[in-house]
Design an enzyme around this catalytic site. Structure first.
Site, PDB file in Angstrom:
ATOM      1  N   TYR A   1      33.937  34.715  46.111  1.00  0.00           N
ATOM      2  CA  TYR A   1      32.490  34.894  46.163  1.00  0.00           C
ATOM      3  C   TYR A   1      31.980  34.802  47.596  1.00  0.00           C
ATOM      4  CZ  TYR A   1      27.534  34.270  45.114  1.00  0.00           C
ATOM      5  OH  TYR A   1      26.160  34.410  45.060  1.00  0.00           O
TER       6      TYR A   1
ATOM      7  N   SER B   1      23.171  35.651  49.758  1.00  0.00           N
ATOM      8  CA  SER B   1      23.352  34.287  49.263  1.00  0.00           C
ATOM      9  C   SER B   1      23.570  33.432  50.490  1.00  0.00           C
ATOM     10  CB  SER B   1      24.575  34.198  48.351  1.00  0.00           C
ATOM     11  OG  SER B   1      24.998  32.851  48.170  1.00  0.00           O
TER      12      SER B   1
END
Length: 260
Positions: free
Chosen positions: A156, A143
């Site tokens: 995250y 990501s």
């Protein structure tokens, strides 16, 4: 000849979103695919659509036994394994540390890291011997949060930085038999769900008000990605013929965050 003709791939988190787009692109390139996911309904639809070239298993990536079962299913159905794609992940609804209750911190950490990091380790470990036999490869979904702050909350972002480290360490450990790389998508129009307990307002990522507009405005290419926008990069990394000297690498597919 198609790029992945006669290749066999195991994908975790492949029933929806980026994972589903990767499954469909791999199938179009001639691969056979096994998908491990928790969404039984979407797995059944996928199996019905591709009865000859897809096998599915409803299971949990945080379970080593489920990953091992998926590999066994793959070998039984297709006779080999050439690539493992770790893709399953959960979000944290942008929750900063200040909003995480002390009494929930350890539980939230464990839930998110078990999916986002341990899930990848389980898939790699379960696939290892089969990938050594085929001189195969591993691709992990990162990501832009694996490189930059602000694309998620503290849990995250930290988990995705851990995935970058995982790619580098595995590339070092598993060479020369197995190549290990990653794809790093930016904001994508998917229903990625948040781990339970981090926010009472949590909702699927692309349901957040203003998400599409803010995500597009944040990058030089000025648009939010579709799941399929990333899929060709997985094909490239899965092909030992097209990327034979690439390992320990993460390809960015994020609209130009690095340029910004």
């Amino acid at each position: 000849m198609k790029t992945l003709e006669n290749k066999v791939v195991f994908i975790s988190g492949g029933a929806d979103g980026i994972g589903r787009a990767v499954v469909e692109r791999f199938l179009a390139e001639g691969a056979c695919v096994t998908v491990l996911d928790l969404n039984q309904e979407k797995l059944e639809a996928l199996q019905a659509q591709y009865p000859e070239t897809v096998r599915t298993l409803c299971g949990d990536v945080t379970s080593y036994a489920d990953n091992a079962q998926a590999v066994a299913l793959t070998l039984d159905a297709f006779g080999r394994l050439d690539s493992f794609v770790g893709n399953a992940a959960v979000f944290d609804y942008f929750a900063p540390l200040s909003r995480l209750k002390p009494e929930n911190l350890a539980e939230s950490f464990d839930k998110l890291f078990h999916v986002n990091v341990l899930g990848y380790l389980n898939g790699v470990k379960a696939s290892l011997e089969a990938l050594k036999a085929s001189q195969g490869n591993i691709i992990l979904t990162v990501s832009n949060s694996g490189f930059y702050p602000g694309g998620g909350g503290v849990l995250y972002v930290t988990s995705k930085h851990a995935v970058v480290g995982l790619i580098k360490q595995l590339a070092y450990e598993l060479a020369p038999e197995i190549r290990v790389n990653g794809v790093s998508p930016g904001a994508t129009d998917t229903e990625m769900k948040s781990v339970e307990g981090v926010s009472s307002k949590a909702q699927p990522l692309n349901h957040i008000q203003g998400f599409h507009e803010k995500a597009a405005d944040a990058v030089p290419l000025k648009r939010i990605a579709k799941a399929s926008d990333h899929a060709a990069l997985y094909v490239l990394l899965a092909s030992n013929e097209q990327s034979p000297m690439t390992t320990g690498c993460v390809i960015h597919s994020d609209g130009g965050w690095v340029a910004r």
